[in-house]
Design an enzyme around this catalytic site. Structure first.
Site, PDB file in Angstrom:
ATOM      1  N   GLY A 270       0.816  -1.215   0.000  1.00 43.74           N
ATOM      2  CA  GLY A 270       0.000   0.000   0.000  1.00 43.74           C
ATOM      3  C   GLY A 270       0.846   1.259   0.000  1.00 43.74           C
ATOM      4  O   GLY A 270       0.537   2.229  -0.702  1.00 43.74           O
ATOM      5  N   CYS A 271       1.912   1.247   0.768  1.00 46.55           N
ATOM      6  CA  CYS A 271       2.782   2.418   0.859  1.00 46.55           C
ATOM      7  C   CYS A 271       3.522   2.648  -0.462  1.00 46.55           C
ATOM      8  O   CYS A 271       3.739   3.792  -0.868  1.00 46.55           O
ATOM      9  CB  CYS A 271       3.756   2.265   2.009  1.00 46.55           C
ATOM     10  SG  CYS A 271       2.920   2.191   3.611  1.00 46.55           S
ATOM     11  N   THR A 272       3.897   1.585  -1.125  1.00 45.66           N
ATOM     12  CA  THR A 272       4.556   1.706  -2.422  1.00 45.66           C
ATOM     13  C   THR A 272       3.585   2.273  -3.455  1.00 45.66           C
ATOM     14  O   THR A 272       3.946   3.189  -4.213  1.00 45.66           O
ATOM     15  CB  THR A 272       5.117   0.341  -2.872  1.00 45.66           C
ATOM     16  OG1 THR A 272       6.091  -0.081  -1.900  1.00 45.66           O
ATOM     17  CG2 THR A 272       5.756   0.429  -4.243  1.00 45.66           C
TER      18      THR A 272
END
Length: 154
Positions: A47-49
């Protein structure tokens, strides 16, 4: 813990090292431009990527509106350096290793080790103009871009 910051509040000052060895603070932007300050839990997670790539891809549009993007997580400078290089990020990532920035913005998770996924739009006067306390990654960068446009219309 949901943030208690709301539109109209003064943004808490921050200063932290980046993966490039620079130090970035809120004061760097006051009087010069708006800031999209986004908090995320961890480097190199799915998700952060996706979120970092979305802000990377929207950076030209966001900058054309007079705003800069700054990402913040509790990861180290070295972790940020590798993550930014691998994802070809075109904005700084702040190493909030003690969680003090996340705490000041009310987005430090109860575990005290990571930040909630949240975004703050801070204007050039240092005033919080929009808060996204629970971010859905898909479409978020475009939503932030629209909010910058709406802020200009106010």
């Amino acid at each position: 813990m949901p943030t208690s910051l709301k539109p109209g509040d003064g943004a808490p000052e921050f200063s932290a090292p980046t993966g490039d060895g620079d130090t970035v603070s809120l004061a760097d932007f006051i009087g010069k431009g708006d800031v999209v300050l986004y908090f995320y839990p961890r480097d190199n997670t799915p998700g952060c990527t996706r979120e970092a790539r979305a802000f990377r891809d929207a950076a030209v549009e966001i900058r054309s509106r007079g705003a800069e993007i700054v990402g913040v997580s509790t990861n180290s400078e070295g972790s940020h350096r590798r993550f930014a290089a691998n994802q070809e990020l075109n904005f700084p990532l702040l190493a909030d290793t003690d969680g003090s920035i996340a705490a000041a913005y009310g987005v430090l998770k109860p575990n005290g080790r990571t930040a909630e996924r949240a975004t703050f739009l801070v204007d050039r006067k240092g005033v919080v103009r929009r808060v996204w306390p629970k971010v859905t990654v898909k479409g978020h960068a475009q939503e932030v871009t629209r909010a910058i446009d709406e802020m200009r219309e106010d």
